[in-house]
Design an enzyme around this catalytic site. Structure first.
Site, PDB file in Angstrom:
ATOM      1  N   ILE A 160      72.958  47.367  42.074  1.00 34.76           N
ATOM      2  CA  ILE A 160      73.772  48.270  42.904  1.00 34.76           C
ATOM      3  C   ILE A 160      74.867  48.949  42.087  1.00 34.76           C
ATOM      4  O   ILE A 160      75.616  49.771  42.609  1.00 34.76           O
ATOM      5  CB  ILE A 160      74.408  47.516  44.082  1.00 34.76           C
ATOM      6  CG1 ILE A 160      75.237  46.329  43.596  1.00 34.76           C
ATOM      7  CG2 ILE A 160      73.351  47.087  45.065  1.00 34.76           C
ATOM      8  CD1 ILE A 160      75.949  45.588  44.718  1.00 34.76           C
ATOM      9  N   GLY A 163      77.887  49.287  34.563  1.00 34.21           N
ATOM     10  CA  GLY A 163      79.042  49.762  33.817  1.00 34.21           C
ATOM     11  C   GLY A 163      78.924  49.363  32.361  1.00 34.21           C
ATOM     12  O   GLY A 163      77.910  48.807  31.925  1.00 34.21           O
ATOM     13  N   VAL A 168      75.767  44.957  38.166  1.00 30.82           N
ATOM     14  CA  VAL A 168      76.057  44.336  39.455  1.00 30.82           C
ATOM     15  C   VAL A 168      74.795  44.320  40.304  1.00 30.82           C
ATOM     16  O   VAL A 168      74.122  45.347  40.466  1.00 30.82           O
ATOM     17  CB  VAL A 168      77.193  45.082  40.197  1.00 30.82           C
ATOM     18  CG1 VAL A 168      77.528  44.363  41.500  1.00 30.82           C
ATOM     19  CG2 VAL A 168      78.431  45.182  39.314  1.00 30.82           C
ATOM     20  N   ASP A 280      92.184  50.623  35.277  1.00 31.84           N
ATOM     21  CA  ASP A 280      90.946  51.395  35.398  1.00 31.84           C
ATOM     22  C   ASP A 280      90.756  51.880  36.841  1.00 31.84           C
ATOM     23  O   ASP A 280      89.688  51.724  37.424  1.00 31.84           O
ATOM     24  CB  ASP A 280      89.749  50.557  34.950  1.00 31.84           C
ATOM     25  CG  ASP A 280      88.545  51.407  34.572  1.00 31.84           C
ATOM     26  OD1 ASP A 280      88.736  52.617  34.314  1.00 31.84           O
ATOM     27  OD2 ASP A 280      87.430  50.870  34.516  1.00 31.84           O
TER      28      ASP A 280
END
Length: 452
Positions: A160, A163, A168, A280
């Site tokens: 899903i 990065g 994830v 971030d």
């Protein structure tokens, strides 16, 4: 008197005899050297075995290969036996900080989750167990096998999000609960670093606008984080993805996301000690539920700061387009860096544009510069996302634009605190709606039935 021939024969016989003696001497020397070498090797082996024996009998007299905090803990508060990898987390908590930093005026709490080194190194087994019980508050321990089953063997169908530091997955546990499992990529030890940072930053944090960290997995080289599952994607997908000719993000929904995100960041900055700087803040890290409630996620770059503290970091971390100028140029880090990033995020919500878009004309590639130019030329109405079916009221737009400009002030000390931003946005909502019907949460549309 002997003849020359007899003298020659005697000389040659004597030479052979001397040659024979020299050969014997060389063999004897070689044998002696070989014997001495063999004896030295045996001595080294014996000393090595003796050293190991002493180390096992007297661990306090040598430097242990692993932390003394690693102990076998059984049946803590009725839980199952703790896996070796799980126990090792306590050792990770004692390791050095993620980055080398030069600290100015830092107060407290750099090792808030670790406790006293002295106490931990000299504590008894019972003390270790008691300390570990306290750490269970960080979340539940998950076995690697359990997460493999939950995610279908970490299949591509369950991905899903991806990065730079991990992938994830959506997972369903045995009890039917849905979770998000972040498998950290071990790039030059980055998995260990991000694992430690997220534990320290949000391990015990609970806030409705921060994604909840439910537990961990630490087996061998694997480092995984288990979060609550937020089922409506992230803000970046809804702003910049293919949503059709009209965005489902109305002005009211966008302001709800803006205020909720600000509340989550305000809690990190002002509600915790030591405070947490996210580092971030960006649209892809703002998760949304079905009622458009935002949750700030991904604390892998977060930094814990004491009161009134400023850090100079050895590396500037973040995402291009969101990083504040002073942090990018000098490495000076405080909560003002997050405020700048939030200002860019707020511009993104208003305009529907990415912080940096190389597909646009030269003067429009950088969102911040284009935004400031449009406002300076009194063209604020032209910055609104054209996919919004109903444009915002002029007064509401003006108020939020001013908040944006204050957040991205080049002087970091002139930027507002996140708590002040919340008051400005919420007060603005009150002013905008005066004389109109107040927009209530139940009036805000939920996610449309149409697939994204």
């Amino acid at each position: 008197m002997s003849s020359p021939s007899s003298d020659y024969l005697a000389g040659s016989s004597q030479a052979r005899l001397l040659g024979l003696r020299l050969y014997i001497v060389l063999i004897a020397v070689f044998a002696l050297c070989l014997t001495i070498s063999f004896a030295i090797i045996l001595l080294c082996i014996w000393m090595n075995r003796r050293s190991r024996l002493l180390r096992s009998r007297h661990p306090s007299g040598v430097i242990p290969l692993e932390s003394k905090e690693i102990v076998e803990v059984r049946k803590v508060e009725g839980e199952k036996d703790v896996e070796k990898g799980e126990v090792r987390l306590r050792s990770l908590m004692k390791q050095a900080e993620v980055e080398e930093v030069v600290e100015f005026g830092c107060g407290k709490g750099k090792k808030s989750s670790g406790g006293s080194d002295k106490a931990s190194s000299s504590g008894s087994r019972s003390g270790d167990v008691a300390d570990f019980q306290g750490n269970i508050g960080w979340g539940r321990w998950y076995a690697l096998k359990e997460l493999e089953v939950a995610t279908g063997g970490f299949s591509e169908e369950n991905i899903i999000g991806e990065g730079g530091y991990g992938i994830v997955y959506r997972g369903v546990l045995e009890d039917g609960s849905v979770v998000a499992v972040k498998n950290l990529l071990n790039n030059k030890g980055q998995a260990e670093k991000e694992f430690k940072v997220e534990v320290e930053a949000i391990g015990k944090v609970r806030h409705k606008n921060l994604v909840g960290l439910l537990g961990y997995c630490a087996e061998g080289a694997q480092r995984m984080l288990v979060y609550e599952y937020v089922d409506n994607g992230n803000l970046e997908q809804w702003l910049h993805g293919d949503v059709g000719s009209t965005s489902p993000l109305t002005w009211e929904i966008r302001m709800k996301i803006a205020v909720g995100t600000a509340k989550g960041l305000a809690y990190l900055h002002e509600g915790l000690e030591p405070k947490v700087v996210h580092r971030d803040v960006k649209s892809s890290n703002i998760l949304l539920d079905r009622k458009w409630n935002p949750k700030v996620s991904d604390f892998g770059l977060a930094k814990l700061l004491g009161s009134e503290a400023t850090y100079v970091t050895t590396r500037v971390m973040g995402t291009f387009g969101y990083v504040s100028p002073e942090y990018a140029s000098t490495g000076m880090l405080n909560e003002g860096s997050d405020v700048y990033s939030y200002g860019v995020l707020l511009m993104e919500l208003i305009t529907g544009r990415s912080p940096v878009d190389y597909a646009r004309p030269a003067g429009e590639m950088n969102l911040v510069e284009w935004f400031k130019g449009m406002v300076a030329n009194r063209r604020a109405e032209d910055i609104v996302d054209p996919l919004m079916k109903v444009p915002p009221p002029p007064r509401a737009l003006k108020r939020v634009v001013l908040v944006c400009l204050r957040c991205i002030d080049l002087d970091a000390y002139k930027r507002p605190k996140m708590g002040q931003i919340i008051h400005m946005l919420e007060a603005g909502d009150f002013d905008f709606c005066r004389g109109q019907r107040m927009v209530r949460e139940k009036d805000i549309p939920s996610v449309p039935e149409v697939e994204r």
